[in-house]
Design a protein around this motif. Structure first.
Motif, PDB file in Angstrom:
ATOM      1  N   LEU A 220      -8.834  18.763 -57.590  1.00 16.97           N
ATOM      2  CA  LEU A 220      -9.147  19.107 -59.158  1.00 16.97           C
ATOM      3  C   LEU A 220      -8.306  18.169 -60.168  1.00 16.97           C
ATOM      4  N   THR A 221      -7.277  17.744 -59.834  1.00 15.14           N
ATOM      5  CA  THR A 221      -6.223  17.078 -60.912  1.00 15.14           C
ATOM      6  C   THR A 221      -6.304  15.602 -60.615  1.00 15.14           C
ATOM      7  N   GLY A 222      -6.948  14.955 -59.481  1.00 18.97           N
ATOM      8  CA  GLY A 222      -6.753  13.609 -59.142  1.00 18.97           C
ATOM      9  C   GLY A 222      -7.620  12.612 -59.997  1.00 18.97           C
ATOM     10  N   MET A 225     -11.366  13.049 -60.332  1.00 15.84           N
ATOM     11  CA  MET A 225     -11.843  14.188 -61.296  1.00 15.84           C
ATOM     12  C   MET A 225     -11.752  13.529 -62.644  1.00 15.84           C
ATOM     13  N   ILE A 226     -10.471  12.751 -63.040  1.00 12.87           N
ATOM     14  CA  ILE A 226     -10.336  12.279 -64.255  1.00 12.87           C
ATOM     15  C   ILE A 226     -11.533  11.498 -64.612  1.00 12.87           C
ATOM     16  N   LYS A 404      -7.442  13.959 -69.006  1.00 14.48           N
ATOM     17  CA  LYS A 404      -6.331  14.410 -68.450  1.00 14.48           C
ATOM     18  C   LYS A 404      -6.067  16.039 -68.881  1.00 14.48           C
ATOM     19  N   ASP A 405      -6.371  16.468 -70.106  1.00 12.88           N
ATOM     20  CA  ASP A 405      -5.905  17.804 -70.605  1.00 12.88           C
ATOM     21  C   ASP A 405      -6.972  18.572 -69.688  1.00 12.88           C
ATOM     22  N   ALA A 411      -7.818  23.070 -63.315  1.00  9.41           N
ATOM     23  CA  ALA A 411      -6.943  23.393 -61.994  1.00  9.41           C
ATOM     24  C   ALA A 411      -6.508  24.660 -62.307  1.00  9.41           C
ATOM     25  N   LYS A 412      -6.118  25.078 -63.446  1.00 13.75           N
ATOM     26  CA  LYS A 412      -5.437  26.446 -63.920  1.00 13.75           C
ATOM     27  C   LYS A 412      -6.654  27.485 -64.076  1.00 13.75           C
ATOM     28  N   ALA A 413      -8.032  27.214 -64.248  1.00 15.55           N
ATOM     29  CA  ALA A 413      -8.935  27.729 -64.317  1.00 15.55           C
ATOM     30  C   ALA A 413      -9.608  28.506 -62.875  1.00 15.55           C
ATOM     31  N   ALA A 414      -9.359  27.552 -62.044  1.00 20.26           N
ATOM     32  CA  ALA A 414      -9.435  27.611 -60.534  1.00 20.26           C
ATOM     33  C   ALA A 414      -8.714  28.654 -59.893  1.00 20.26           C
TER      34      ALA A 414
END
Length: 417
Positions: A220-222, A225-226, A404-405, A411-414
């Motif tokens: 999700l943050t890699g 995904m960006i 990036k944001d 990730a927080k939503a997941a």
């Protein structure tokens, strides 16, 4: 205990229900959100199929493209003790309702008609709660389609795209020719539909499963995904300023009318082309979303059965489940709605080139492990996480949020429970 074949049960139920003209007609109350042109024709066919089997349809239609309003209405009905006979419910929500202890077991129908042998294993598992069937699958939609008006391409001097690079090349030419490159409706579920096809095209089925089904924090943050959000930001520049709040079928009408060139949307959009008298391959093209030809994001419509105290209601429920899975209804429903039959044994001859490609690609992707559930259409994750993720995507589509944001928020939503 002797188990009668389902056909005998249906005949007995129909005979009992029609034995006296004074008796109340058998009835099923069905909560659904099939309200557009192609969808409404499909519902009309199911009503006819049930009527032929001696059961009346009581309609409870709740408009709203992705079913949010219908889900709210269903919760209110069940909490008040007045659950409908059946409701259009999908994916993880079936399991959530199962945990509430309010679902009807329809294993008798499934065993008699051999559903386990007729359905893909991934589909059968979704229709069950704790190993028992509680829902009847209606059809399979492929979500990762790109709908294209070939006349717009020709006018712009563009070619039909297979890759993301080819998509942007075509979009540039359409925009330069003074037309709208991407028809889109600015609603959260449509934003998420676009997003998941972009994620699949950028990262492939393995990445898609890690990020949008398993909700793996690293995926999700890699960087992939960006790149997905970077690509989505670029696609935004080809969407017209009037897209906010536009219904999906109105965006499809822009393709039909030649106002726009391309639309990311599931194959229910084909029902709108068909209703307008358009022919696949001539008036419109159905292409896998750029970069996704080897994968298939699925959206399965299903009718979830709720516990009913009356024996007549239960018999009518069995008739409904059997009618939904009949080859005849599976064929006519998908012909009207733009989907493909979910069960085996339905002839392909009446289906157009789009549907036949969808059937072939479903089989191939199922074997290859790239048959993946749609995030946007309630198939991949629980409703809480899905809602939070869709909120992030909608914010990104309607702001200058950086990629990036966006991945940090995703990730927080997941983690939402």
């Amino acid at each position: 205990m002797t188990h009668l074949p389902l056909t005998s049960l249906i005949v007995m139920a129909a005979a009992a229900l029609g034995a006296s003209s004074a008796a109340q007609a058998a009835q099923v109350e069905v909560l659904h959100y099939w309200t557009s042109g192609g969808e409404a024709r499909s519902i009309a066919e199911l009503k006819k199929t049930l009527a032929a089997r001696g059961v009346n349809w009581k309609d409870f239609a709740v408009a709203g493209g992705a079913g949010e309003n219908a889900a709210t209405a269903l919760k209110a009905r069940v909490m008040s003790g007045g659950a409908p006979t059946a409701a259009q419910v999908k994916g993880p929500a079936i399991q959530e309702w199962g945990q509430e202890g309010v679902l009807a077991n329809i294993d008798a129908v499934a065993r008699s008609e051999k559903w386990d042998a007729l359905l893909p294993p991934a589909v059968a598992s979704i229709m069950k709660y704790k190993g028992s069937y509680v829902a009847a699958p209606v059809n399979v939609h492929r979500v990762n389609w790109l709908w294209v008006n070939p006349a717009v391409l020709k006018k712009a001097g563009a070619t039909a795209p297979a890759t993301l690079d080819e998509f942007f090349a075509a979009a540039d030419k359409i925009k330069a020719a003074g037309m709208i490159a991407v028809a889109h409706g600015g609603q959260p579920w449509q934003d998420a539909t676009l997003f998941e096809s972009v994620a699949l095209g950028v990262g492939g089925a393995g990445f898609y499963k890690q990020a949008l089904v398993q909700l793996d924090p690293a995926a999700l943050t890699g960087p992939v995904m960006i790149k997905t959000f970077d690509t989505l930001a670029r696609i935004k520049t080809y969407i017209d300023r009037d897209s906010a709040g536009r219904d999906w079928n109105l965006a499809t009408a822009m393709i039909i009318n030649g106002k726009a060139g391309m639309q990311f949307m599931g194959d229910w959009a084909k029902g709108e082309f068909t209703a307008a008298g358009k022919q696949a391959g001539a008036d419109f093209l159905c292409l896998p979303a750029p970069g996704t030809a080897a994968a298939y994001t699925f959206n399965i419509d299903s009718m979830l059965m709720f516990q009913k105290p009356g024996a007549d209601d239960q018999k009518s429920q069995q008739v409904l489940a059997s009618a939904i899975m009949s080859p005849q209804f599976q064929e006519v429903f998908s012909l009207n709605k733009g989907s493909i039959p979910v069960r085996a044994g339905v002839p392909k001859t009446r289906f157009d080139s789009c549907a036949q490609r969808s059937m072939a690609d479903m089989d191939a992707s199922s074997k290859a492990g790239s048959f993946v559930p749609s995030l946007a259409h309630n198939m991949a994750v629980g409703s809480a996480a899905q809602g939070a993720i869709m909120d992030v995507i909608a914010r990104f589509m309607n702001s200058t949020m950086s990629s990036k944001d966006a991945v940090a928020a995703l990730a927080k939503a997941a983690r939402t429970k």
